[in-house]
Design an enzyme around this catalytic site. Structure first.
Site, PDB file in Angstrom:
ATOM      1  CE  LYS A 179      51.827  68.598  89.791  1.00 59.09           C
ATOM      2  NZ  LYS A 179      52.092  67.317  90.526  1.00 59.09           N
ATOM      3  CG  HIS A 187      49.804  60.679  87.212  1.00 54.27           C
ATOM      4  ND1 HIS A 187      48.579  60.561  87.833  1.00 54.27           N
ATOM      5  CD2 HIS A 187      50.354  61.820  87.696  1.00 54.27           C
ATOM      6  CE1 HIS A 187      48.400  61.585  88.648  1.00 54.27           C
ATOM      7  NE2 HIS A 187      49.458  62.352  88.589  1.00 54.27           N
ATOM      8  CG  ASN A 198      47.419  70.387  88.683  1.00 49.61           C
ATOM      9  OD1 ASN A 198      46.426  69.891  88.150  1.00 49.61           O
ATOM     10  ND2 ASN A 198      48.151  69.744  89.558  1.00 49.61           N
TER      11      ASN A 198
END
Length: 460
Positions: free
Chosen positions: A124, A195, A147
């Site tokens: 990303k 995660h 981010n």
């Protein structure tokens, strides 16, 4: 800015806001809220020396711990992405009627221009950077944040008025508290296990990623990886345009690779962008990132010529399949950002010739089975470091010869002794870095320094 969001932003003048977590995004959010007239309390469990001088004087500080009363009295809570949704202080605020959002949601509500947002497990950052760069090549002003490292609200506040688009990288943690975000283009690069300490399973993790698309409507577009089942299932349905990218087959609309060329199809016939070999950054993962960026940029008005120019000059980002040196015919590659199994699998598929792989670190508990076949096909030696070494050795035994190196320094030393001309030494840990390093960048910097030392020694 849409009228509803403009009214919400105007209403900040009468709100008591709490910003929870004083890392970069928290500081940017607190400053933005204070500038717009909110009564702001900035709080963190740690003492942070020098923070007072970094924030407007109107911001009240509560450091070294949170106060229950602060959360009971707030009307708006902006939560750091590092804080899980189950946190007791978030629950206190919700029970008291507070609105809870992330910094990404705050930036979206304040942004005066359309946002293009990119999420996904891997790629990303690169895809968002490529997207912003293609738009700039095409003559648009498209600053990048989120981010990726620069808080999105800071980009919006400083550059939003002059921009045509704002490009954002968005994590799943940031999407947990982003109920109204509506990007003009929303991109999901892929979804692989990661995660899972914050998400009960991979399907919940994928669903959080897909929140990026939930509010889109006519005039918007979603850009999804057709080769990844967990993202491709979100292609049907929705009121927005559906664009796909693929390394394997031509979609009805989107970008793809075929016969050594990259193509684009958006509302008409297909266009040829450039040859795959013209991409300045190697690897199948970077091809996927570029395809995603092309589909998104094309929807926003960029032409194929701008995409081709960017392909030829984009050199990649640090710690992501970053070539460090070639010493005695051996290539050394820093992929410290390969912090999960899916990323390391993609990186191994991008390397020609035998590989000496350095892996391990702070274990995320992910399924290791996807690594077995790439190890068997490509890896001449697997050197394990860090806390994850025991589980990795047990889970990958028989897939490749395994050595326990313990530290990165020792792994580099052993690779230097064992590597042959034509080999690639690849640091792609499939783990977090926090057992031995501050973060993945610190780990990659240490690796780069060790390799540079080898290079100097060989040159004597």
């Amino acid at each position: 800015m849409e009228s509803g969001m403009a009214e919400w932003a105007e209403g900040l003048r009468s709100r008591r806001a709490v910003v929870m977590g004083m890392a970069r995004t928290g500081r940017a959010a607190a400053a933005a809220l204070a500038r717009r007239g909110a009564e702001v309390v900035a709080t963190d469990v740690k003492e942070i020396p020098g923070l007072r001088g970094e924030l407007p004087r109107e911001v009240a500080l509560e450091l070294g711990g949170h106060r229950e009363e602060t959360f009971r009295r707030c009307g708006l809570l902006v939560v750091s992405p590092g804080v899980p949704a189950t946190d007791r202080y978030i629950r206190l605020a919700l029970a008291s009627g507070a609105e809870v959002i992330s910094e990404i949601e705050l930036a979206w509500r304040l942004c005066p221009v359309p946002i293009a947002a990119v999420t996904g497990t891997n790629g990303k950052t690169t895809a968002a950077t490529m997207l912003g760069a293609i738009l700039e090549e095409a003559g648009f002003r498209a600053p990048v944040g989120g981010n990726i490292g620069r808080p999105l609200v800071d980009v919006v506040e400083r550059e939003g008025q002059e921009a045509d688009f704002v490009v954002s990288e968005v994590s799943s943690f940031q999407l947990e508290w982003a109920p109204t975000i509506r990007p003009r283009v929303g991109v999901i690069t892929n979804v692989t296990p990661d995660h899972l300490d914050r998400h009960p399973d991979i399907h919940d993790y994928a669903a959080v990623k897909a929140r990026l698309l939930a509010n889109q409507g006519p005039g918007d577009a979603k850009v999804l990886n057709a080769d990844d089942p967990l993202t491709a299932r979100y292609l049907p349905g929705g009121r927005q345009a559906a664009l796909a990218f693929s390394r394997r087959a031509a979609p009805a609309a989107g970008a793809w690779a075929e016969g050594g060329w990259i193509f684009l199809a958006l509302g008409g016939g297909r266009q040829r962008v450039c040859a795959v070999e013209e991409l300045a950054v190697p690897g199948v993962h970077n091809l996927e990132n570029f395809l995603a960026a092309c589909a998104a940029a094309g929807f926003l008005g960029a032409g194929a010529d701008a995409m081709a120019r960017l392909a030829r000059r984009f050199k990649g980002l640090p710690h992501r399949m970053e070539p460090v040196a070639e010493v005695g015919g051996v290539r050394w590659v820093n992929d410290s950002k390969g912090t999960n199994v899916g990323a390391t699998v993609m990186s191994l598929e991008s390397v020609d010739g035998p590989v000496l792989l350095i892996a391990g670190g702070a274990d995320k508990g992910s399924d290791l089975s996807p690594l077995r076949e790439p190890l068997r096909k490509r890896v001449r030696a697997l050197l394990l470091i860090g806390e994850a070494a025991d589980r990795f050795e047990q889970g990958l035994r028989g897939a490749a010869p395994i050595e326990r190196a313990g530290t990165l320094q020792e792994a580099v030393r052993r690779c230097a002794e064992a590597a042959r001309p034509g080999d690639t030494v690849l640091l792609s840990p499939a783990c977090a870095s926090f057992d031995q390093f501050r973060d993945y960048a610190h780990r990659g910097d240490v690796f780069r320094g060790l390799v540079r030392a080898l290079e100097k020694e060989a040159a004597r």
